[in-house]
Design an enzyme around this catalytic site. Structure first.
Site, PDB file in Angstrom:
ATOM      1  CD  GLU A  64      -3.029   0.778   2.132  1.00  0.00           C
ATOM      2  OE1 GLU A  64      -4.456   0.378   1.704  1.00  0.00           O
ATOM      3  OE2 GLU A  64      -2.858   1.067   3.290  1.00  0.00           O
ATOM      4  CG  HIS A 105       6.956 -29.723   3.472  1.00  0.00           C
ATOM      5  ND1 HIS A 105       7.523 -30.921   3.127  1.00  0.00           N
ATOM      6  CD2 HIS A 105       7.828 -29.250   4.577  1.00  0.00           C
ATOM      7  CE1 HIS A 105       8.605 -31.323   4.006  1.00  0.00           C
ATOM      8  NE2 HIS A 105       8.751 -30.214   5.150  1.00  0.00           N
ATOM      9  CE  LYS A 160     -11.940   3.269   2.154  1.00  0.00           C
ATOM     10  NZ  LYS A 160     -11.589   4.205   2.878  1.00  0.00           N
TER      11      LYS A 160
END
Length: 526
Positions: free
Chosen positions: A320, A349, A453
């Site tokens: 960000e 793994h 937004k």
């Protein structure tokens, strides 16, 4: 590179902080002396930028704000008395409030003490507190914590359901700087409903962390308490403000220890000498690895279960801050560093196979913790413990990657405690600041988040128009006709996804036709 040469390189570039017991090893990043000479002028500017930032310069020009998270652990460095009070008074308020809650002086109406916390917040208001809780909360903390960090109804229900009748002894912390973040507002309203549904008076269970005078501050006027967020602290650098300190203290975590560790690391990262500044060494490595353009991802691998959430915390802090389209001069640059990871040796793994042999589009940061556990360990075989295996896996993976030309950084800490976690937070905060200066971007705003937004708000507005059109039509409509009646003939796909969601949630919208062929659908309401 021959063993002796590599060993000498390790010695030449090893950073050690004696008081903190911190090591930073960048010897497995393949820069040379010519690169160091070329980047020194950039670091001279970066050191100057940091000095001006800490003196109160407007370091976030797009929003006209100071950037003061470094002052949180050194109020004496704040530019004036007013700012100093904005740090010291909330800290005192937190300590007094926490003491009263843990003693039972402040308690819920129908229980002897608060037993749990629901933390409602998103982004930095969640990722920092989650990381610190996982890293530092004891096995039996004075208050357990639960997070609502999304606007997912099922996720919210899960938190409330798992609390069962402990809801009546659960304190809700709602964290939102402006009070206008939709996800946090939704979480707060969902919590209010859950408490009222159970016959509980929500304000007597709630506290807010927000900016004075914000929408949230006004909503919370009759709550148990309100704690201020400072205008000059961004969400992703707010862990050592009330955002992170309040929930940590309620869990019995030593917040003064966190602040002390961060302060010590800040002092180390003010040193204007590249080789003797640990955050500068990180920024240098990031710049070299990605050619100053973020060409390689940062894989974060802490070999300690309690640090498993570090990569998620750093993901926001780094991405960000640095993921920007424009630089400070207005040039289009598309900067940023992608961050991912989980923990070792689990990841050996999972995706380490690709790291070793696949696309070399990354560099690794290993986080090593010297202390295996509190107390002694059993020997699984003569002279070997489970912790020895973990330490061996770090060295082995680092070596295997380097042999195949995959670079890495190794950060070593003595143990996981409030002081070292605070220092880790400060180490990376400064590294991000330095890197932002190196690539000339504003590391302290997030225009892309704001754009998202606004786009979401436009979809919700379209939904209102769609529902109005359906109700007024009183008959079945195809998607194109519905889009036209809703006033947006160019948003058929968005309308389709809106009605599909509403139909799936029994909102009165019905779909007829082949669900796999949207053009055949007829939509109605009723």
């Amino acid at each position: 590179m021959e063993y002796q040469t590599l060993w000498q390189r390790y010695l030449d570039w090893l950073y050690y902080h004696q008081n903190l017991g911190f090591y930073v090893d960048i010897s497995r990043i393949r820069f040379d002396d010519a690169f160091i000479d070329s980047i020194k002028p950039k670091f001279e500017k970066a050191f100057k930028d940091m000095e001006e930032l800490e003196k109160g310069a407007i370091a976030n020009p797009d929003e006209g704000r100071m950037v003061g998270h470094y002052w949180l652990r050194a109020p004496e460095l704040a530019p004036n008395d007013e700012v100093r009070k904005e740090i010291t008074e909330p800290l005192k308020q937190i300590e007094e409030f926490v003491a009263k809650v843990l003693k039972g002086t402040i308690k819920p109406p129908t229980a002897d003490k608060f037993t749990d916390i629901i933390s409602v917040g998103i982004g930095g208001s969640a990722l920092g507190p989650q990381f610190v809780s996982e890293a530092l909360a004891g096995d039996f903390p004075p208050m357990g914590i639960h997070f609502i960090d999304n606007t997912d109804p099922a996720g919210i229900d899960r938190v409330v359901t798992r609390l069962k009748d402990r809801l009546k002894s659960t304190l809700v912390i709602v964290t939102s700087k402006s009070g206008g973040t939709p996800e946090t507002r939704n979480g707060m309203l969902e919590m209010r409903h859950a408490y009222e549904k159970n016959g509980l008076d929500f304000p007597k269970y709630a506290v807010a962390v927000t900016m004075p005078g914000s929408k949230m501050d006004q909503v919370a006027h009759d709550w148990l308490a309100r704690f201020p967020m400072q205008d000059w602290v961004g969400g992703r650098t707010s862990e050592l403000s009330a955002v992170g300190l309040l929930p940590a203290a309620l869990q019995g975590i030593d917040i003064q220890g966190m602040l002390a560790g961060a302060k010590e690391m800040d002092e180390a990262t003010r040193v204007k000498d590249l080789k003797n500044n640990p955050s500068a060494l990180l920024a240098l490595s990031w710049y070299y690895a990605g050619n100053g353009k973020g060409e390689k991802d940062m894989v974060v691998l802490p070999y300690k279960d309690s640090l498993a959430l570090l990569s998620r915390y750093l993901q926001q802090l780094v991405m960000e801050s640095l993921g920007k389209e424009k630089d400070l001069d207005g040039n289009t640059v598309y900067q940023g560093i992608a961050v991912y990871g989980n923990k070792g040796s689990t990841d050996q793994h999972a995706y380490v196979q690709q790291l070793r042999e696949g696309v070399p589009n990354f560099f690794v940061t290993f986080i090593e913790v010297l202390e295996d556990r509190q107390g002694s360990s059993i020997e699984l075989e003569p002279g070997v413990t489970s912790g020895d295996y973990l330490a061996g896996f770090i060295q082995g993976t680092r070596q295997a990657l380097y042999e195949n030309h995959r670079d890495s950084i190794t950060i070593t800490i003595p143990e996981v405690n409030p002081r070292t976690v605070g220092a880790l937070v400060a180490l990376y905060e400064r590294a991000v600041s330095f890197y932002g200066s190196l690539v000339n971007v504003n590391a302290y705003h997030q225009p892309g988040v704001e754009a998202g937004k606004k786009a979401a708000a436009s979809i919700l507005e379209l939904q209102q128009n769609v529902m109005k059109a359906l109700k007024e039509a009183g008959t079945e409509l195809d998607l194109e006709t519905l889009s036209q009646k809703a006033g947006h003939p160019d948003k058929v796909e968005a309308v389709y996804k809106i009605v599909r969601h509403l139909a799936a949630n029994n909102r009165g919208v019905m779909l007829k036709g082949d669900l796999g062929k949207p053009t055949t659908l007829k939509v109605s309401f009723g």
